[in-house]
Design a protein around this motif. Sequence first.
Motif: not given
Length: 267
Positions: A62-70, A101-118
């Motif tokens: 997920f490329h963010l407007a500020t340049g970082e990546i999820l 009013i909407n959300s993005l739900f990340f489910i079952g991330l016991r082994l998975g991840f959502l990391h913030l990087h350059t």
Amino acid sequence: MPELPEMETYRQQLTRLIIGIPITGVDVSRPKSLNVEPEEFAGKLIGNRIVRIERRAKHLLFHLATGEILLLHLMLGGWIFFGTQEEKPDRTIQIELHFGINSLFFIGLRLGFLHLHTSEVTHKLLQKLGPEPLELNFVQFRNALRPKRGNLKVTFVDQSFLSGIGNCYSDEICFEASLLPLRKVPSLSENEQLQLYQAMQVLLREAIGVGGYMEEPLFVGDRLTGQYNSQCRVYDCREEPCLRCGSSIIQTEVSSRKCFYCAHCQK
């Protein structure tokens, strides 16, 4: 575990749902799914926007407007849902990104991840992955096969060989090519290599076209995600009749992985 077609389906669908919409809030119930503190994570995201979504192998970027990546990897058991608080599944949710009013739900991330990087760090983390299967021509595919000595099952799930193929599609590709997943790569003739390449191209594109095999919909009313699940030829079809010859599908284990095939019409 979601593979290339599932993550590509997510990428395509989420692109039209969240691109350019401000992130209005963040909730984290499992800090271990992040690589930074939840407060820093929220501070970087709130008010930011996702401007582009890219898929690399089984990852979403997920490329963010500020340049970082999820950088997202769902691993085993992970999935995503997009909708309102009233629509969200009755499941344990590790991370929520709010878009009004909407959300993005990340489910079952016991082994998975959502990391913030350059972008630089993200590139380094992914550089060991093999090429994308759908971006290869036959000559490139044949050259990638040449040094391999293992069987087809083990070779296809090796992410340094090709990226994005896992347990399900390795078996489905071998069935489409009429080749046993237990065949050793050096035993393949050039014609069989071509069969394998063509089967990979056809099968992966077909699976993407019908939303992959994920069972859970991405949003209420989602009629695409998971439609390949009912179309699997061999994967998770133990003792069911082969669609080509009627013989029973066999389940075995290869390097601690489930493996399904038809012993009669796969050679």
